[in-house]
Design a protein around this motif. Structure first.
Motif, PDB file in Angstrom:
ATOM      1  N   ALA A  36      28.664 -59.067  37.073  1.00 29.54           N
ATOM      2  CA  ALA A  36      27.438 -58.452  36.550  1.00 29.54           C
ATOM      3  C   ALA A  36      27.172 -58.928  35.130  1.00 29.54           C
ATOM      4  CB  ALA A  36      27.556 -56.939  36.589  1.00 29.54           C
ATOM      5  N   GLY A  37      28.230 -59.029  34.320  1.00 31.31           N
ATOM      6  CA  GLY A  37      28.080 -59.504  32.937  1.00 31.31           C
ATOM      7  C   GLY A  37      27.585 -60.936  32.883  1.00 31.31           C
ATOM      8  N   GLU A  40      23.937 -60.946  33.707  1.00 33.64           N
ATOM      9  CA  GLU A  40      23.188 -60.398  32.576  1.00 33.64           C
ATOM     10  C   GLU A  40      23.096 -61.412  31.436  1.00 33.64           C
ATOM     11  OE1 GLU A  40      23.185 -56.195  30.128  1.00 33.64           O
ATOM     12  OE2 GLU A  40      24.610 -56.461  31.755  1.00 33.64           O
ATOM     13  N   GLU A  43      20.412 -63.906  32.403  1.00 34.36           N
ATOM     14  CA  GLU A  43      19.072 -63.312  32.307  1.00 34.36           C
ATOM     15  C   GLU A  43      18.655 -63.113  30.847  1.00 34.36           C
ATOM     16  OE1 GLU A  43      17.091 -59.018  33.268  1.00 34.36           O
ATOM     17  OE2 GLU A  43      18.572 -59.774  34.692  1.00 34.36           O
ATOM     18  N   LEU A  44      19.563 -62.602  30.034  1.00 32.83           N
ATOM     19  CA  LEU A  44      19.238 -62.345  28.633  1.00 32.83           C
ATOM     20  C   LEU A  44      19.069 -63.649  27.843  1.00 32.83           C
ATOM     21  CD1 LEU A  44      21.524 -59.263  27.952  1.00 32.83           C
ATOM     22  CD2 LEU A  44      19.034 -59.307  28.040  1.00 32.83           C
ATOM     23  N   THR A 160      17.499 -58.223  22.162  1.00 31.97           N
ATOM     24  CA  THR A 160      18.009 -59.149  23.170  1.00 31.97           C
ATOM     25  C   THR A 160      19.321 -59.773  22.712  1.00 31.97           C
ATOM     26  OG1 THR A 160      15.743 -59.623  23.867  1.00 31.97           O
ATOM     27  CG2 THR A 160      17.425 -61.173  24.561  1.00 31.97           C
ATOM     28  N   ARG A 163      22.036 -57.136  23.099  1.00 31.40           N
ATOM     29  CA  ARG A 163      22.383 -56.962  24.513  1.00 31.40           C
ATOM     30  C   ARG A 163      23.139 -58.188  25.045  1.00 31.40           C
ATOM     31  NH1 ARG A 163      17.112 -55.703  27.557  1.00 31.40           N
ATOM     32  NH2 ARG A 163      18.515 -55.862  29.324  1.00 31.40           N
ATOM     33  N   ALA A 167      26.782 -58.262  26.735  1.00 24.90           N
ATOM     34  CA  ALA A 167      26.962 -58.836  28.072  1.00 24.90           C
ATOM     35  C   ALA A 167      28.035 -59.932  28.054  1.00 24.90           C
ATOM     36  CB  ALA A 167      25.644 -59.398  28.588  1.00 24.90           C
ATOM     37  N   SER A 171      31.377 -59.951  30.253  1.00 24.31           N
ATOM     38  CA  SER A 171      31.735 -61.024  31.195  1.00 24.31           C
ATOM     39  C   SER A 171      33.079 -61.657  30.850  1.00 24.31           C
ATOM     40  CB  SER A 171      30.647 -62.095  31.223  1.00 24.31           C
ATOM     41  OG  SER A 171      30.630 -62.828  30.032  1.00 24.31           O
TER      42      SER A 171
END
Length: 187
Positions: A36-37, A40, A43-44, A160, A163, A167, A171
């Motif tokens: 998930a990290g 993310e 995406e970020l 951003t 975040r 992230a 990860s």
């Protein structure tokens, strides 16, 4: 097996199964958090690039809007100047027509013409000041819009980045079996 000290039977199989199940649960949770990290982070990172592009484009939009506003003002000044020059030309034509008239008519006409010419000049000055005030107001509004949008994008970029940092930590966090999974993915 029998414990040599107590002489009682030990059932370690349940404890071993519980330990194995707990280890599997910890590994699975860590693996899912890592996955998930990583998603993310991707995406970020993309979002951060979009915000950076938006900041660059915002400066271009501001410059274009400012240039358009100044071009409109320049056009308005040209029209206003043309109107003033036309009025001045009409007054000169009328004054040349008054040259052949009697002194009283010429004097009254000249006074009226002088007053009208002063009125037109005052109106021109007033119009120029009015346009200048409008331009200042419009430029202020445009600058305020730009600064507001820039501040909003700057805040979005900082959020951003924060975040993204979180992230990345997620990860890269350690979990039970991480080294084994990393080793298995290499080979």
């Amino acid at each position: 097996t029998i414990n040599p000290e107590t002489g009682l039977k030990e059932y370690w199989l349940l404890q071993a199964a519980g330990l194995a199940l707990g280890a599997y649960g910890a590994w699975k949770h860590g693996s899912m958090t890592r996955t998930a990290g990583e998603g993310e982070v991707s995406e970020l990172g993309s979002m951060q690039g979009n915000v950076r592009d938006s900041i660059t484009n915002l400066a271009d939009v501001y410059s274009s809007k400012k240039d358009l506003l100044l071009a409109e003002v320049d056009n308005t000044y040209r029209k206003l100047g043309g109107k003033y020059i036309d009025a001045k030309t009409n007054f000169r034509r009328q004054s040349s027509e008054n040259i052949g008239r009697s002194d009283l008519v010429a004097s009254t006409s000249t006074q009226r013409q002088t007053q009208t010419e002063e009125d037109v000049r005052d109106q021109y000055r007033f119009d120029v000041e009015d346009i200048g005030g409008s331009v200042d107001k419009e430029l202020g509004t445009l600058s305020s819009w730009y600064e507001g949008e820039l501040a909003q994008l700057d805040l979005q970029q900082k959020q951003t980045q924060s975040r993204l940092k979180t992230a990345k930590r997620k990860s890269n966090s350690w979990y039970l079996g991480k080294g084994i999974q990393d080793f298995m993915s290499i080979t």
